[in-house]
Motif scaffolding. Structure first.
Motif, PDB file in Angstrom:
ATOM      1  N   HIS A 273       0.869  -1.177   0.000  1.00 34.08           N
ATOM      2  CA  HIS A 273       0.000   0.000   0.000  1.00 34.08           C
ATOM      3  C   HIS A 273       0.903   1.223   0.000  1.00 34.08           C
ATOM      4  CE1 HIS A 273      -3.096   2.900   1.149  1.00 34.08           C
ATOM      5  NE2 HIS A 273      -4.014   1.950   0.989  1.00 34.08           N
ATOM      6  N   VAL A 294      -2.387  -4.172   6.366  1.00 38.56           N
ATOM      7  CA  VAL A 294      -3.615  -3.454   6.036  1.00 38.56           C
ATOM      8  C   VAL A 294      -4.805  -4.400   6.125  1.00 38.56           C
ATOM      9  CG1 VAL A 294      -4.801  -2.042   4.316  1.00 38.56           C
ATOM     10  CG2 VAL A 294      -2.291  -2.015   4.429  1.00 38.56           C
ATOM     11  N   ARG A 296      -8.524  -5.257   5.098  1.00 40.14           N
ATOM     12  CA  ARG A 296      -9.409  -4.935   3.969  1.00 40.14           C
ATOM     13  C   ARG A 296     -10.647  -5.814   4.041  1.00 40.14           C
ATOM     14  NH1 ARG A 296      -6.576  -2.372  -0.386  1.00 40.14           N
ATOM     15  NH2 ARG A 296      -4.308  -2.330  -0.106  1.00 40.14           N
ATOM     16  N   ASP A 345      -8.492  -0.327   4.588  1.00 39.36           N
ATOM     17  CA  ASP A 345      -8.844   0.164   3.259  1.00 39.36           C
ATOM     18  C   ASP A 345     -10.020  -0.656   2.754  1.00 39.36           C
ATOM     19  OD1 ASP A 345      -9.006   0.953   0.595  1.00 39.36           O
ATOM     20  OD2 ASP A 345      -6.836   1.083   0.336  1.00 39.36           O
ATOM     21  N   ALA A 352      -8.568  -2.271  -5.996  1.00 38.01           N
ATOM     22  CA  ALA A 352      -7.369  -2.202  -5.163  1.00 38.01           C
ATOM     23  C   ALA A 352      -6.221  -2.971  -5.798  1.00 38.01           C
ATOM     24  CB  ALA A 352      -7.667  -2.751  -3.770  1.00 38.01           C
ATOM     25  N   THR A 356      -2.897  -1.001  -6.753  1.00 39.86           N
ATOM     26  CA  THR A 356      -1.679  -1.381  -6.044  1.00 39.86           C
ATOM     27  C   THR A 356      -0.599  -1.823  -7.013  1.00 39.86           C
ATOM     28  OG1 THR A 356      -3.015  -2.070  -4.141  1.00 39.86           O
ATOM     29  CG2 THR A 356      -0.747  -2.867  -4.220  1.00 39.86           C
ATOM     30  N   CYS A 360       2.388   0.738  -6.612  1.00 37.26           N
ATOM     31  CA  CYS A 360       3.432   0.217  -5.725  1.00 37.26           C
ATOM     32  C   CYS A 360       4.502  -0.489  -6.544  1.00 37.26           C
ATOM     33  CB  CYS A 360       2.819  -0.728  -4.695  1.00 37.26           C
ATOM     34  SG  CYS A 360       1.632   0.078  -3.603  1.00 37.26           S
TER      35      CYS A 360
END
Length: 381
Positions: A273, A294, A296, A345, A352, A356, A360
């Protein structure tokens, strides 16, 4: 542990300073209690789901021709989700959170993971190292960020700076292809050749008892893992001969790929993230690494079917011997305790994944606390 100054003024980030005892004390004691019978009830529940879906699939041929393809797709998706739940329970065995009995954990985990072509003892060891070194740039086992120089972006005099910052930005098909390849094939590649693993063990195999991944005294257990895989592989070959290779592909092979998708997706999104740090040794400790996870949600149905591995992952990393059926309650207490240091998140899982993979891409080569380079604007969920 003393407080550190914020290292990233843009994010106003300061590393958390909690102790593990401080966090454990905020959670009711009963959340750490393991109940073998209750754990097996979830195994029975998932196995009934697998059997019911397979039974339904066996009758797809009676449907009108136009409905058969959609019915198979629905079976693959549903069976992949249910089998991922079994995978999560086997993963709990590896952590010792399934039962207070080491024997029960190992036998159950070996059977369930072998059925999903996972070498139980081999992966149990490397996954333990991941938990002990989460988000450590030098010692973590999975999804260790690539540095700018590894990506080939450092020190290229002929490359303008704006290209260095946006080289990955505007290639949506490339990122979609990355998502598909990683989601479906990343897991077997990780097991076979340690893809995405640490530098010291790139190319090493979870199936090789003499691999650098393992200590010499673990040799026999890795062999036992391989025996489990061999037995299941032989069963699949026999089933292909008795029924047909196509039948094995439809009933087992495609759902297996779906399981790969979910377990890679869960792990990747939990630890990747743009607003979550990775640490070098001078700033890393266990609590900071665990809190770099994270939570989710994938929607209530998927969260329940996958035993909340995705929406209680922070609690899981802090206390990996906590059973999944207590993790929701523990997460509520942790969230109150952690405040802004709790990472959550709720972006749609597929959005996502794309964001990501797109954003990332790499971290800088130097620094004590490193964030993924944010190279583009995210898609709205």
């Amino acid at each position: 542990m003393g407080a550190s100054k914020a290292v990233d003024p843009e994010r106003n980030f300061a590393p958390p300073t909690y102790t593990i005892k401080e966090l454990r004390d905020c959670i009711p004691k009963h959340c750490f209690e393991r109940d073998t019978l209750r754990s097996f009830s979830y195994v029975a529940y998932d196995l009934c789901g697998v059997a019911a879906l397979a039974f339904a699939a066996a009758h797809i041929h009676v449907l009108p021709a136009a409905l058969r393809a959609p019915a198979w797709i629905l079976y693959w998706v549903c069976q992949g989700v249910v089998a991922t739940g079994l995978w999560v329970l086997a993963h709990e065995c590896g952590h010792g959170s399934f039962s207070p009995s080491i024997t029960v954990n190992n036998v159950t985990g070996w059977v369930l993971h072998s059925a999903l072509l996972v070498p139980y003892f081999a992966w149990k060891h490397t996954h333990s190292q991941h938990h002990k070194n989460t988000n450590n740039m030098n010692r973590d086992e999975v999804f260790v960020p690539r540095t700018k120089s590894f990506r080939g972006l450092q020190g290229k005099r002929s490359t303008p700076a704006w290209i260095e910052d946006s080289v990955f930005e505007d290639a949506p098909l490339y990122h979609v292809a990355q998502v598909v390849a990683q989601s479906l094939f990343g897991w077997p590649l990780y097991l076979y050749r340690n893809a995405s693993g640490p530098k010291y063990a790139r190319g090493a195999s979870h199936f090789n008892p003499s691999s650098v991944l393992f200590r010499p005294e673990q040799f026999s257990r890795i062999v036992v893992s391989d025996i489990g895989i061999a037995l299941v592989a032989a069963t699949l070959v026999y089933a292909s001969w008795v029924f047909s290779p196509l039948a094995v592909l439809f009933y087992y092979g495609v759902p297996y790929l779906m399981v790969n998708f979910w377990l890679v997706t869960i792990t990747y999104l939990q630890h990747s993230h743009v607003n979550v740090p990775h640490y070098n040794d001078d700033e890393w400790n266990f609590v900071r690494g665990a809190l770099s996870t994270v939570d989710r949600t994938y929607g209530r149905v998927l969260d329940v079917c996958m035993h909340h591995i995705q929406d209680t992952h922070v609690a899981h990393h802090l206390f990996s011997q906590m059973p999944h059926y207590h993790a929701e309650e523990a997460t509520r207490h942790l969230k109150m305790k952690l405040g802004k240091d709790y990472n959550y998140d709720d972006t749609n899982v597929f959005v996502a994944l794309y964001n990501t993979m797109r954003r990332c891409q790499f971290v800088e080569d130097t620094g004590s606390i490193l964030f993924y380079r944010n190279t583009s604007t995210p898609v709205s969920s």
